[in-house]
Design a protein around this motif. Structure first.
Motif, PDB file in Angstrom:
ATOM      1  N   ALA A   1      18.014  52.507  36.914  1.00 26.95           N
ATOM      2  CA  ALA A   1      17.741  53.613  36.005  1.00 26.95           C
ATOM      3  C   ALA A   1      18.502  54.872  36.387  1.00 26.95           C
ATOM      4  CB  ALA A   1      16.245  53.894  35.973  1.00 26.95           C
ATOM      5  N   SER A   2      18.817  55.029  37.664  1.00 31.02           N
ATOM      6  CA  SER A   2      19.491  56.242  38.123  1.00 31.02           C
ATOM      7  C   SER A   2      20.927  56.339  37.614  1.00 31.02           C
ATOM      8  CB  SER A   2      19.482  56.305  39.654  1.00 31.02           C
ATOM      9  OG  SER A   2      20.348  55.337  40.223  1.00 31.02           O
ATOM     10  N   TYR A   3      21.468  55.254  37.077  1.00 31.17           N
ATOM     11  CA  TYR A   3      22.816  55.276  36.511  1.00 31.17           C
ATOM     12  C   TYR A   3      22.822  55.835  35.092  1.00 31.17           C
ATOM     13  CZ  TYR A   3      24.788  52.608  40.388  1.00 31.17           C
ATOM     14  OH  TYR A   3      25.219  52.204  41.636  1.00 31.17           O
ATOM     15  N   ALA A   4      21.660  55.988  34.498  1.00 29.98           N
ATOM     16  CA  ALA A   4      21.548  56.444  33.115  1.00 29.98           C
ATOM     17  C   ALA A   4      21.572  57.970  33.025  1.00 29.98           C
ATOM     18  CB  ALA A   4      20.262  55.908  32.496  1.00 29.98           C
ATOM     19  N   ASP A   5      21.799  58.477  31.812  1.00 26.34           N
ATOM     20  CA  ASP A   5      21.706  59.902  31.558  1.00 26.34           C
ATOM     21  C   ASP A   5      20.247  60.344  31.447  1.00 26.34           C
ATOM     22  OD1 ASP A   5      24.587  60.313  31.095  1.00 26.34           O
ATOM     23  OD2 ASP A   5      24.249  59.098  29.315  1.00 26.34           O
ATOM     24  N   ARG A   6      19.419  59.417  30.958  1.00 27.23           N
ATOM     25  CA  ARG A   6      18.019  59.740  30.665  1.00 27.23           C
ATOM     26  C   ARG A   6      17.169  58.503  30.894  1.00 27.23           C
ATOM     27  NH1 ARG A   6      15.525  60.632  24.632  1.00 27.23           N
ATOM     28  NH2 ARG A   6      16.842  58.828  24.278  1.00 27.23           N
ATOM     29  N   VAL A   7      15.972  58.699  31.392  1.00 26.06           N
ATOM     30  CA  VAL A   7      15.006  57.607  31.529  1.00 26.06           C
ATOM     31  C   VAL A   7      13.809  57.932  30.637  1.00 26.06           C
ATOM     32  CG1 VAL A   7      13.554  56.260  33.085  1.00 26.06           C
ATOM     33  CG2 VAL A   7      15.711  57.219  33.920  1.00 26.06           C
ATOM     34  N   VAL A   8      13.441  56.986  29.790  1.00 28.23           N
ATOM     35  CA  VAL A   8      12.269  57.117  28.931  1.00 28.23           C
ATOM     36  C   VAL A   8      11.168  56.239  29.508  1.00 28.23           C
ATOM     37  CG1 VAL A   8      11.324  56.653  26.639  1.00 28.23           C
ATOM     38  CG2 VAL A   8      13.621  57.627  26.879  1.00 28.23           C
ATOM     39  N   PHE A   9       9.971  56.793  29.671  1.00 27.92           N
ATOM     40  CA  PHE A   9       8.858  56.059  30.262  1.00 27.92           C
ATOM     41  C   PHE A   9       7.848  55.674  29.180  1.00 27.92           C
ATOM     42  CE2 PHE A   9      10.614  58.753  33.550  1.00 27.92           C
ATOM     43  CZ  PHE A   9      10.740  57.881  34.625  1.00 27.92           C
ATOM     44  N   LEU A  10       7.449  54.401  29.207  1.00 30.25           N
ATOM     45  CA  LEU A  10       6.440  53.897  28.276  1.00 30.25           C
ATOM     46  C   LEU A  10       5.209  53.444  29.048  1.00 30.25           C
ATOM     47  CD1 LEU A  10       8.392  51.604  25.756  1.00 30.25           C
ATOM     48  CD2 LEU A  10       7.817  54.005  25.508  1.00 30.25           C
ATOM     49  N   ALA A  11       4.057  53.570  28.412  1.00 27.70           N
ATOM     50  CA  ALA A  11       2.807  53.017  28.943  1.00 27.70           C
ATOM     51  C   ALA A  11       1.873  52.798  27.765  1.00 27.70           C
ATOM     52  CB  ALA A  11       2.173  53.945  29.968  1.00 27.70           C
ATOM     53  N   ASP A  12       1.241  51.648  27.728  1.00 24.12           N
ATOM     54  CA  ASP A  12       0.287  51.326  26.653  1.00 24.12           C
ATOM     55  C   ASP A  12       0.910  51.495  25.273  1.00 24.12           C
ATOM     56  OD1 ASP A  12      -1.746  50.803  28.534  1.00 24.12           O
ATOM     57  OD2 ASP A  12      -2.236  52.934  28.647  1.00 24.12           O
ATOM     58  N   GLY A  13       2.194  51.179  25.164  1.00 21.94           N
ATOM     59  CA  GLY A  13       2.858  51.235  23.867  1.00 21.94           C
ATOM     60  C   GLY A  13       3.250  52.613  23.400  1.00 21.94           C
ATOM     61  N   ARG A  14       3.111  53.624  24.265  1.00 20.45           N
ATOM     62  CA  ARG A  14       3.436  54.999  23.890  1.00 20.45           C
ATOM     63  C   ARG A  14       4.461  55.591  24.855  1.00 20.45           C
ATOM     64  NH1 ARG A  14      -2.544  57.689  22.671  1.00 20.45           N
ATOM     65  NH2 ARG A  14      -3.156  56.256  20.988  1.00 20.45           N
ATOM     66  N   VAL A  15       5.185  56.595  24.370  1.00 25.78           N
ATOM     67  CA  VAL A  15       6.131  57.307  25.223  1.00 25.78           C
ATOM     68  C   VAL A  15       5.360  58.298  26.083  1.00 25.78           C
ATOM     69  CG1 VAL A  15       8.094  58.881  25.278  1.00 25.78           C
ATOM     70  CG2 VAL A  15       8.019  57.051  23.569  1.00 25.78           C
TER      71      VAL A  15
ATOM     72  N   GLY B   1       6.792  60.553  28.346  1.00 28.92           N
ATOM     73  CA  GLY B   1       7.739  61.481  28.943  1.00 28.92           C
ATOM     74  C   GLY B   1       9.089  60.854  29.237  1.00 28.92           C
ATOM     75  N   GLU B   2       9.996  61.704  29.687  1.00 33.17           N
ATOM     76  CA  GLU B   2      11.341  61.262  30.020  1.00 33.17           C
ATOM     77  C   GLU B   2      11.898  62.117  31.139  1.00 33.17           C
ATOM     78  OE1 GLU B   2      14.196  63.199  26.744  1.00 33.17           O
ATOM     79  OE2 GLU B   2      12.751  61.784  25.883  1.00 33.17           O
ATOM     80  N   LEU B   3      12.991  61.638  31.710  1.00 28.53           N
ATOM     81  CA  LEU B   3      13.611  62.285  32.854  1.00 28.53           C
ATOM     82  C   LEU B   3      15.113  62.308  32.617  1.00 28.53           C
ATOM     83  CD1 LEU B   3      12.910  63.371  35.740  1.00 28.53           C
ATOM     84  CD2 LEU B   3      13.323  61.044  36.570  1.00 28.53           C
ATOM     85  N   HIS B   4      15.722  63.494  32.756  1.00 26.53           N
ATOM     86  CA  HIS B   4      17.162  63.629  32.566  1.00 26.53           C
ATOM     87  C   HIS B   4      17.863  63.729  33.923  1.00 26.53           C
ATOM     88  CE1 HIS B   4      17.118  64.274  28.136  1.00 26.53           C
ATOM     89  NE2 HIS B   4      15.868  64.617  28.400  1.00 26.53           N
ATOM     90  N   ASP B   5      19.112  63.259  33.971  1.00 25.72           N
ATOM     91  CA  ASP B   5      19.876  63.243  35.218  1.00 25.72           C
ATOM     92  C   ASP B   5      19.042  62.654  36.353  1.00 25.72           C
ATOM     93  OD1 ASP B   5      22.136  64.434  34.031  1.00 25.72           O
ATOM     94  OD2 ASP B   5      21.244  66.415  34.265  1.00 25.72           O
ATOM     95  N   PRO B   6      18.554  61.434  36.195  1.00 21.40           N
ATOM     96  CA  PRO B   6      17.601  60.869  37.157  1.00 21.40           C
ATOM     97  C   PRO B   6      18.246  60.470  38.480  1.00 21.40           C
ATOM     98  CG  PRO B   6      18.258  59.200  35.581  1.00 21.40           C
ATOM     99  CD  PRO B   6      18.876  60.482  35.107  1.00 21.40           C
ATOM    100  N   THR B   7      17.430  60.500  39.509  1.00 25.88           N
ATOM    101  CA  THR B   7      17.771  59.873  40.786  1.00 25.88           C
ATOM    102  C   THR B   7      16.764  58.754  41.003  1.00 25.88           C
ATOM    103  OG1 THR B   7      16.307  61.286  42.100  1.00 25.88           O
ATOM    104  CG2 THR B   7      18.572  62.075  41.729  1.00 25.88           C
ATOM    105  N   ALA B   8      17.103  57.802  41.862  1.00 23.35           N
ATOM    106  CA  ALA B   8      16.193  56.686  42.131  1.00 23.35           C
ATOM    107  C   ALA B   8      14.859  57.201  42.681  1.00 23.35           C
ATOM    108  CB  ALA B   8      16.841  55.704  43.106  1.00 23.35           C
TER     109      ALA B   8
END
Length: 248
Positions: free
Chosen positions: A211-225, A227-234
């Motif tokens: 995921a750290s290679y991406a521009d953005r990480v989108v987090f899902l739980a129970d079928g819903r978004v 939050g998200e994280l930009h410029d992620p690190t591991a």
């Protein structure tokens, strides 16, 4: 340097209030609204059963949502019949999975050309070679899968997905069957495709390093978004995942 999407950049994929119910009473996606900008790399993460794969399948037109809209490359998938949807998936959407799904009797070049042949098109050899060059395997065109390493086979699978010049490349755990070093090679390749060719990539993964290679990480739980994280690190991704799992 990672690509930076302008605020008004065109979205390659949009999900608008997408809900997906299954017959056994499970809601896999619950009113999900999210967009994926053209020329960016997004990782989708979440606990087991969070709806990651269902979201990818709906976004890619492999499954139809119970309600809501999915727009890919400017086209509302709900307005497409099965034939037109099949043509859109074939021509404008690329897929890469954990299993490479290469035909062992075909060479790398023939495997890459296969989507064009299945579409009834005569493969353009230059285009096929360009796809192989893009993944760093121009010199392996005549090799069969058994003559290639796992990482090279996944690169061939990526070249096959790119040969139609898709608007978006969906990847479902693309490094799941690879060792750590080979995984990094494949992830660097995906990153390069975004940075140098403005390819749009949406990747489902459970791996914070991937995921750290991406521009953005989108987090899902129970079928819903959730939050998200930009410029992620591991490290940041790992922390967010631990928080998410503790709250579910």
């Amino acid at each position: 340097m990672r690509s930076v999407a302008p605020v008004n950049q065109t979205r390659a994929v949009e999900l608008d209030s997408v809900t997906k119910h299954y017959s056994h009473g499970v809601t896999a996606l619950d009113d999900v609204t999210i967009g994926f900008a053209a020329g960016t790399f997004t990782a989708v993460m979440g606990p087991s059963g969070s709806g990651k794969s269902t979201m990818l399948q709906c976004a890619a037109g492999l499954d139809r949502p119970s309600s809501g809209r999915v727009i890919v490359d400017g086209r509302d998938l709900a307005r497409l019949g099965e034939r037109k949807l099949t043509l859109l998936r074939r021509d404008r959407i690329g897929f890469v999975f954990q299993s490479f799904n290469l035909l062992p009797s075909l060479t790398a070049e023939q495997n890459v050309a296969l989507p064009l042949r299945l579409a009834g098109r005569r493969p353009d050899r230059d285009l096929v070679r360009q796809s192989l060059e893009a993944v760093g395997l121009g010199g392996r065109a005549g090799h069969r899968p058994t003559e290639l390493s796992g990482g090279q086979q996944q690169r061939i699978a990526i070249a096959r997905a790119l040969v139609t010049r898709p608007a978006v490349l969906f990847a479902d755990e693309p490094t799941g069957a690879l060792d750590a070093n080979t995984s990094r090679d494949v992830l660097r390749l995906l990153r390069t495709l975004v940075d140098r060719q403005a390819q749009t990539i949406v990747m489902v993964t459970h791996d914070p390093v991937a995921a750290s290679y991406a521009d953005r990480v989108v987090f899902l739980a129970d079928g819903r978004v959730y939050g998200e994280l930009h410029d992620p690190t591991a490290e940041l991704v790992s922390t967010r995942m631990l928080q998410l799992e503790a709250s579910c």
